[in-house]
Write a protein that holds these residues in place. Structure first.
Motif, PDB file in Angstrom:
ATOM      1  N   LEU A 166      20.959   6.532  -3.104  1.00  0.00           N
ATOM      2  CA  LEU A 166      19.523   6.529  -3.371  1.00  0.00           C
ATOM      3  C   LEU A 166      18.735   5.879  -2.243  1.00  0.00           C
ATOM      4  O   LEU A 166      17.685   6.385  -1.827  1.00  0.00           O
ATOM      5  CB  LEU A 166      19.233   5.809  -4.694  1.00  0.00           C
ATOM      6  N   PHE A 167      19.229   4.759  -1.744  1.00  0.00           N
ATOM      7  CA  PHE A 167      18.458   3.984  -0.766  1.00  0.00           C
ATOM      8  C   PHE A 167      18.543   4.565   0.640  1.00  0.00           C
ATOM      9  O   PHE A 167      17.533   4.702   1.333  1.00  0.00           O
ATOM     10  CB  PHE A 167      18.950   2.533  -0.767  1.00  0.00           C
ATOM     11  N   TYR A 168      19.755   4.934   1.081  1.00  0.00           N
ATOM     12  CA  TYR A 168      19.923   5.367   2.462  1.00  0.00           C
ATOM     13  C   TYR A 168      19.857   6.878   2.655  1.00  0.00           C
ATOM     14  O   TYR A 168      19.381   7.353   3.679  1.00  0.00           O
ATOM     15  CB  TYR A 168      21.258   4.848   3.007  1.00  0.00           C
ATOM     16  N   PHE A 169      20.323   7.636   1.695  1.00  0.00           N
ATOM     17  CA  PHE A 169      20.309   9.084   1.847  1.00  0.00           C
ATOM     18  C   PHE A 169      19.086   9.713   1.190  1.00  0.00           C
ATOM     19  O   PHE A 169      18.474  10.620   1.717  1.00  0.00           O
ATOM     20  CB  PHE A 169      21.580   9.704   1.264  1.00  0.00           C
ATOM     21  N   GLU A 170      18.740   9.203  -0.002  1.00  0.00           N
ATOM     22  CA  GLU A 170      17.608   9.761  -0.746  1.00  0.00           C
ATOM     23  C   GLU A 170      16.289   9.111  -0.363  1.00  0.00           C
ATOM     24  O   GLU A 170      15.212   9.624  -0.644  1.00  0.00           O
ATOM     25  CB  GLU A 170      17.863   9.568  -2.248  1.00  0.00           C
ATOM     26  N   GLN A 171      16.372   7.944   0.324  1.00  0.00           N
ATOM     27  CA  GLN A 171      15.192   7.220   0.789  1.00  0.00           C
ATOM     28  C   GLN A 171      14.317   6.684  -0.354  1.00  0.00           C
ATOM     29  O   GLN A 171      13.099   6.607  -0.235  1.00  0.00           O
ATOM     30  CB  GLN A 171      14.347   8.100   1.728  1.00  0.00           C
ATOM     31  N   TRP A 172      14.934   6.324  -1.459  1.00  0.00           N
ATOM     32  CA  TRP A 172      14.174   5.711  -2.555  1.00  0.00           C
ATOM     33  C   TRP A 172      13.805   4.286  -2.178  1.00  0.00           C
ATOM     34  O   TRP A 172      14.534   3.603  -1.454  1.00  0.00           O
ATOM     35  CB  TRP A 172      15.019   5.674  -3.835  1.00  0.00           C
ATOM     36  N   ARG A 173      12.678   3.819  -2.676  1.00  0.00           N
ATOM     37  CA  ARG A 173      12.303   2.419  -2.537  1.00  0.00           C
ATOM     38  C   ARG A 173      13.169   1.565  -3.461  1.00  0.00           C
ATOM     39  O   ARG A 173      13.656   2.035  -4.476  1.00  0.00           O
ATOM     40  CB  ARG A 173      10.829   2.201  -2.878  1.00  0.00           C
ATOM     41  N   GLN A 174      13.335   0.288  -3.102  1.00  0.00           N
ATOM     42  CA  GLN A 174      14.127  -0.606  -3.947  1.00  0.00           C
ATOM     43  C   GLN A 174      13.552  -0.680  -5.359  1.00  0.00           C
ATOM     44  O   GLN A 174      14.302  -0.720  -6.339  1.00  0.00           O
ATOM     45  CB  GLN A 174      14.185  -2.008  -3.332  1.00  0.00           C
ATOM     46  N   GLN A 175      12.232  -0.685  -5.487  1.00  0.00           N
ATOM     47  CA  GLN A 175      11.627  -0.777  -6.813  1.00  0.00           C
ATOM     48  C   GLN A 175      11.927   0.468  -7.640  1.00  0.00           C
ATOM     49  O   GLN A 175      12.143   0.385  -8.854  1.00  0.00           O
ATOM     50  CB  GLN A 175      10.111  -0.969  -6.695  1.00  0.00           C
ATOM     51  N   ASP A 176      11.954   1.623  -6.990  1.00  0.00           N
ATOM     52  CA  ASP A 176      12.272   2.858  -7.717  1.00  0.00           C
ATOM     53  C   ASP A 176      13.715   2.834  -8.218  1.00  0.00           C
ATOM     54  O   ASP A 176      14.004   3.294  -9.327  1.00  0.00           O
ATOM     55  CB  ASP A 176      12.056   4.078  -6.812  1.00  0.00           C
ATOM     56  N   ILE A 177      14.613   2.307  -7.391  1.00  0.00           N
ATOM     57  CA  ILE A 177      16.006   2.188  -7.808  1.00  0.00           C
ATOM     58  C   ILE A 177      16.115   1.227  -8.979  1.00  0.00           C
ATOM     59  O   ILE A 177      16.842   1.476  -9.943  1.00  0.00           O
ATOM     60  CB  ILE A 177      16.885   1.715  -6.635  1.00  0.00           C
TER      61      ILE A 177
END
Length: 209
Positions: A166-177
């Motif tokens: 999610l964080f590195y490949f999908e580029q989600w923000r930490q809050q979204d995760i």
């Protein structure tokens, strides 16, 4: 049986400026739970007095406003689309429409994760992994070796792997995760640091072998 129409009259919708609380924030807000249904050992749905719905399915959570449950579009296995107006659910059991909304949201999130599992972009990982060092080109070349990513991922548990994707490949923000898993943003940040340490140590071992 409480209907959805009756439930709507019982909640007090608040001005949120478009912001939806995380699962943790909602559970710790002190807001009264108007109604709750335990669907299975790992699945439950609750509606709070402020109009937010909390749905838990295993390790995944989603939060949304009861106002988001309007017209619903359904596509059958034969690709026959059917539109149900919001009034269709008014006199049904209160959680029927809410569960449909929640499951759709969780499914969309999982589809986004799965669709990017084979996408490998390491720039952000290298940039933030200070333990690896400054030889970025060497690291990229090393990480691109056959099966290296797979072996690296095997060093992580399931939750850690999901966060990496999610964080590195999908580029989600930490809050979204954090919202997705029903935890705090700080917990996600701490997890990412632990993951970076695990992966950087593994890359160093690979390079020194």
């Amino acid at each position: 049986m409480m209907t959805l129409k009756e439930l709507r009259k019982m909640v007090n919708l608040t001005e949120s400026n478009g912001r939806v609380p995380t699962a943790r924030q909602l559970m710790e807000s002190g807001e009264e739970v108007i109604v709750k249904e335990i669907l299975s050992r790992e699945t439950a749905i609750s509606v709070y007095a402020n109009g937010f719905v909390l749905y838990r399915a295993g390790k995944h959570y989603t939060v949304f406003s009861i106002e988001d449950c309007g017209t619903y579009g359904y596509e059958s296995v034969k690709d026959a689309a059917q539109i149900y107006e919001s009034s269709f659910f008014d006199n049904e059991n209160w959680y029927v429409r809410l569960i449909m909304e929640a499951e759709d949201r969780l499914e969309r999130n999982q589809e986004r994760i799965k669709s990017n599992h084979k996408v490998c972009s390491y720039d952000r990982l290298v940039e933030e992994c200070g333990e690896i060092g400054n030889d970025e080109e060497d690291i990229l070349e090393s990480m691109a070796k056959d099966d290296l990513i797979k072996r690296m991922m095997e060093k992580l548990n399931e939750r850690q792997r999901d966060i990496v994707y999610l964080f590195y490949f999908e580029q989600w923000r930490q809050q979204d995760i954090a919202d997705h898993f029903g935890v705090s943003q700080q917990s996600v940040s701490d997890m990412i640091r632990r993951v970076l340490k695990i992966l950087s140590e593994y890359v160093h071992q690979e390079r020194n072998n």
